[in-house]
Write an enzyme that holds these catalytic residues in place. Structure first.
Site, short mmCIF file in Angstrom:
data_model
loop_
_atom_site.label_atom_id
_atom_site.label_comp_id
_atom_site.label_asym_id
_atom_site.label_seq_id
_atom_site.Cartn_x
_atom_site.Cartn_y
_atom_site.Cartn_z
CD GLU A 98 -1.89 -2.34 1.42
OE1 GLU A 98 -0.76 -2.64 1.86
OE2 GLU A 98 -2.80 -3.19 1.28
CG HIS B 284 -10.57 -6.60 7.18
ND1 HIS B 284 -9.47 -6.79 7.97
CD2 HIS B 284 -10.26 -7.17 5.98
CE1 HIS B 284 -8.54 -7.44 7.29
NE2 HIS B 284 -8.99 -7.68 6.07
#
Lengths: 340, 314
Positions: free
Chosen positions: A75, A144
């Protein structure tokens, strides 16, 4: 502010089609990629897989692997690459598979993307969109399920956009891609499955213009993203009780349409602020202070907020449901205010 | 760029840095600054192998890189003075300057922060089928950041036209490379990404130039990235507050004997391409250039305070 704040820049028409939120986002990506060859997509599992939530399904076939780039699980590197490409005039759109993972890219966002324009002046533009599937409601657990937009409000140089409807998802994403600044674009995961009527043809929706979801004279409810939908439901509940709630969907947090909020609060004198994220230092904390500064004279009762408590999001569906604000929570807060 | 020009440029950087050092010492300048005295051959050697249309990303120790890429000493100095005529109009300072027109994509206050930026610039170039390359300067310290791994892997997988030039000056601030690497050569990491890696004498301008030229040529031909480790030494402290307690004066003297400017000068003298008189003249001319830069910086205005509030968004 308006109910139909849609700028047609082509074939916008009175005709409507029913689309899933995901399809609306995909249309925005495809139309912008057709329009501008500098627009390309970067992210994990974007190509054959179609993105973790299916938003980019079919785009690999349509645009090829150079414009729909599957990346390693990196990322920080991927967002950094996107910043580097953007300063040379490319218009990358990065998908961070879950907004929680944006933590890994914070340096590139906060220290680089957000600051280049200010430091380097007019030569520097960072036309970058980071799409972030966000939010709870699917029992994915603490890493998440977060909605982290509040962090990005605190970094000057970023824009933060959070659509609540399929039409807004399309129109706002197109505007975000055309914007010359880095944009954090929240896509609430629960909304992906909503199917709605959206205008036919091409249209954009400007950043920084709130949407009045429904009118009412007794209390204002300010929300965005999924919580704007909950607020709308709350307004229906309240309407049956004879309480007129006016719901303002902010659409974007930076730029913030504070005028729209102040105008509504001036009318109702009462306001409930709603966010899915945690309470302390959250979006509502900022909104409340802004109203304190700019609408104090109009307030007939203390500002109320409905948020998640200050906890990580628990896994068990029952526990998760208990901590994420619902229409009933919002209605309860608004009812108490209206009756105060 | 021929060797005489390189020699001149190295002096420009040396004299610029010595002037800045003096100004921090006597309180003329505030804030902080990281000087590259002793590392001029990596900056100049690398940029000498590039075309004007190529790009460079730099580090916190970036004055030399910027001057080597064609930066105007007057505007650099003005930025250090915080003046409106500086490259960032006084909003950036020593570690935050850029001039895209010169291909200088920015110094960088975050160690390793420029590595993915350079890689992304190379991606933009590749997407447009352009023949430019990007040269990414960073230090030994940055080679231990996570983005080093992520960016080098991405560049290798996508065969991006980027040259990673690690200026290994043996210390990340005070921490020696022997305490932060379990391998003797940083360039050895290239093999892990599937790209060529070479260790070069970073105080040998011609060696640096040749290595970068070869890497640039491969990058332009679609051969992808290269990792070059240039072994060098900063002859001054990390920043203005550094008392250099972590290294010996003997070690510094050893490296002083390998001063890259002396080395190139001696080579040019021996080859008959430079006379002592010419060398002195070059040095005098560059000293004058720096004095002019100082005068320009001193005379320049600071932005009005309200301008600090402008320009956050495009």
């Amino acid at each position: 502010m308006s109910n139909q704040d849609v700028s047609g820049s082509g074939g916008a028409s009175d005709r409507f089609r029913e689309l899933y939120f995901t399809e609306a986002l995909r249309e925005a990506l495809a139309e912008e990629m057709e329009r501008d060859p500098e627009v390309f997509l970067l992210g994990e599992d974007m190509g054959v897989y179609g993105g973790c939530f299916g938003v980019t399904r079919g785009l690999l076939e349509q645009f090829g692997p150079e414009r729909v780039r599957d990346t390693p699980i990196s990322e920080a590197g991927v967002v950094g690459l996107a910043v580097g490409a953007a300063i040379l005039g490319a218009r990358p759109v990065v998908e961070v598979m879950f907004m929680d993972f944006i933590t890994l890219a914070m340096d590139q966002i906060a220290n680089h993307a957000a600051k280049f324009r200010y430091m380097y002046g007019e030569q520097a533009r960072v036309p970058l969109v980071i799409r972030c599937p966000a939010g709870a409601g699917r029992a994915y657990g603490a890493t998440h399920s977060q909605t982290l937009e509040a962090w990005f409000l605190h970094v000057p140089g970023l824009k933060v956009v959070a659509p609540a409807t399929a039409a807004d998802a399309k129109g706002l994403l197109k505007s975000a891609i055309r914007d010359d600044n880095p944009v954090i674009f929240l896509e609430n995961k629960v909304l992906y499955q909503s199917r709605e009527w959206i205008p036919d043809g091409e249209f954009t929706i400007p950043l920084g213009r709130a949407r009045r979801v429904c009118e009412g004279g007794d209390v204002t409810i300010v929300a965005y993203s999924r919580m704007a939908r909950e607020a709308e439901k709350a307004a229906s509940i309240l309407a049956e009780e004879g309480i007129g709630a006016e719901v303002i969907d902010l659409r974007s947090l930076v730029p913030l349409d504070i005028d729209a909020v102040v105008a509504s609060v001036t009318k109702t004198g009462r306001v409930v602020l709603v966010e899915e994220g945690t309470r302390t230092g959250g979006v509502c904390a900022e909104l409340g202070m802004r109203l304190f500064e700019e609408a104090w004279d109009s307030l007939d009762a203390p500002i109320q907020r409905v948020t998640a408590p200050d906890i990580p999001i628990p896994f068990a569906p029952e526990l998760e449901a208990a901590v994420i604000p619902t229409a009933a929570d919002i209605a309860a807060a608004a009812r108490a205010l209206a009756e105060s | 760029m021929d060797l005489l020009e390189c020699y001149r440029l190295m002096w420009r950087i040396r004299l610029f840095e010595e002037k800045v050092d003096q100004f921090f010492g006597d309180g003329t300048l505030r804030g902080t600054s990281h000087l590259c005295v002793g590392q001029e051959a990596t900056a100049v050697g690398a940029c000498a192998a590039l075309r004007p249309t190529d790009y460079v990303t730099s580090t916190h120790r970036g004055h030399g890189h910027f001057l080597a890429k064609g930066g105007d000493p007057r505007r650099l100095m003005a930025e250090l003075f915080g003046k409106a005529t500086g490259y960032s109009r006084g909003r950036g300072g020593s570690q935050h300057m850029a001039c895209y027109a010169l291909g200088f994509l920015g110094s960088n206050g975050i160690t390793g922060g420029g590595i993915p930026i350079a890689t992304g610039a190379a991606l933009a170039i590749q997407r447009r089928r352009q023949s430019h390359v990007v040269l990414c300067f960073f230090g030994d310290g940055a080679a231990n950041q996570g983005v080093f791994h992520e960016a080098l892997n991405l560049a290798a997988v996508w065969k991006l036209p980027v040259i990673y030039l690690c200026e290994n000056n043996l210390y990340a601030m005070s921490t020696p490379v022997r305490a932060t690497f379990a391998i003797p050569r940083i360039a050895a990491r290239a093999a892990a990404y599937g790209m060529p890696g070479h260790t070069v004498d970073g105080n040998d301008l011609q060696a640096v130039r040749d290595a970068v030229a070869e890497a640039a040529s491969r990058a332009r031909d679609g051969g992808g990235p290269t990792l070059l480790e240039c072994q060098t030494y900063r002859l001054v402290g990390h920043s203005k507050s550094d008392r250099r307690v972590y290294r010996t004066r003997e070690e510094e003297e050893e490296w002083r004997a390998r001063d890259p400017i002396l080395r190139l000068g001696n080579a040019l003298l021996a080859a008959g391409e430079l006379t002592e008189a010419q060398a002195a003249q070059i040095r005098e001319e560059e000293a004058r250039e720096i004095e002019e830069a100082v005068a320009f910086a001193r005379q320049s205005p600071v932005l009005p305070a309200e301008a600090a509030l402008e320009g956050v968004y495009a």
